[in-house]
Design a protein around this motif. Structure first.
Motif: not given
Length: 321
Positions: A206, A209, A270, A272-274, A276, A279, A309-310, A313, A316
């Motif tokens: 994630t 990417e 990933y 979820d992240m992609s 938006n 996660t 990760v945060h 997020e 983005r």
């Protein structure tokens, strides 16, 4: 004869389980989802579009409902919601729960869902598992099964007691549906073993990417993976949880799935992240760190990755602007 199933959470994995049970095991399957675009799109299309490894896209008719519309009485619920949306889904679905005879199987990622399910269903009727199966929801009403037919497997265990006849029938149906279930009696060890797996592959893929095959292609992948594995096993030992694998076996599983089973797969975090969406990192790396803290152990790499990760997020929003 196969049991009757209702899938709660008709996302990527819920659709895969339900469609395979319907097509291969001949089971009666309904789908319930709290994401309105998914329900509306599948109804308009007359089913869900299913591909395998981006090929052979075809329409599979399924019955799907919002929680408020549904009032079926299945033998088993299959729960595949995201950790952050599970409470809402269960609350909105409670009017058709009949816990005196219905069972629940959940194969969700992370930790925290069992306590929510236990609010509605007795422990004796709960089975949980972990899935080494790659699936992608491309968009509402469109899902892609990653891997050849029969690829991947699941471990599952009853929450308490020995497997009864209903649990054995679930295993039989999953076997017929080519889901490759492996039944054991180590409930929390089963769940935490997958958390360890995801804490490596989901989180790192994630952040960068990348696909699982791209991660394992890196010369330093083993060093990165084993650092996280060792911290997680240290936590499990302090918590008195026996995992299903040794440290080396866990790394070999990550290596095999990344190289052989799902090299082209972007993990669910990933996905979820992609799109938006938040996660589940707090329920994976965060869970390992928080559990360690209870036993005065700092799984600091997991906490570091959780915060990365945060951070990703949060950044983005700048990329979109």
């Amino acid at each position: 004869m196969a049991l009757k199933y209702t899938v709660l959470g008709a996302g990527a994995m819920g659709l895969r389980f339900g469609v395979l049970l319907q097509e291969l095991a001949g089971a009666k399957v309904d789908f319930v989802d709290n994401w309105a675009p998914q329900v509306e799109t599948i109804k308009q299309q007359g089913g869900v579009y299913v591909s395998r490894d981006h090929e052979n896209r075809h329409l599979v008719p399924i019955n799907i409902y919002s929680p408020e519309e549904y009032d079926g009485d299945p033998d088993v619920f299959i729960v595949f919601a995201k950790q952050m949306t599970l409470s809402d889904l269960l609350q909105r679905s409670a009017h058709f729960f009949r816990p005196d005879h219905q069972y629940v199987f959940s194969g969700m990622n992370g930790m925290g869902h069992i306590e929510k399910i236990n609010y509605y269903f007795p422990k004796e009727h709960v089975v949980a598992g972990t899935c080494l199966i790659g699936t992608v929801l491309n968009k509402a009403g469109d899902v892609d099964f990653i891997g050849k037919p029969g690829a991947g497997s699941i471990n599952l265990a009853p929450q308490v007691g020995e497997p009864d006849e209903r649990v054995k029938q679930i295993v039989e149906d999953f076997t017929t549906a080519n889901i490759n279930p492996h039944l054991n009696d180590n409930f929390y060890g089963t769940l935490l073993t997958k958390v360890v797996f995801n804490s490596v592959i989901n989180t790192i893929c994630t952040l960068f990417e990348i696909q699982m095959g791209q991660f394992i292609d890196y010369d330093g992948a083993e060093k990165l993976g084993k650092q996280l594995i060792n911290e997680a096993f240290d936590v499990a030992e302090r918590a008195g949880i026996q995992l299903l694998s040794t440290r080396e076996e866990e790394w070999q599983t990550i290596k095999y799935v990344s190289e052989v089973t799902n090299p082209l797969h972007y993990p669910s975090m990933y996905q979820d992240m992609s799109k938006n969406r938040p996660t589940e990192v707090d329920y994976i790396n965060g869970y390992i760190y928080d559990l360690g803290k209870k036993y005065n152990y700092e799984a600091s790499t997991h906490d570091f990755l959780r915060n990365l990760v945060h951070l990703a997020e949060n950044t983005r929003k700048f990329r979109q602007n």
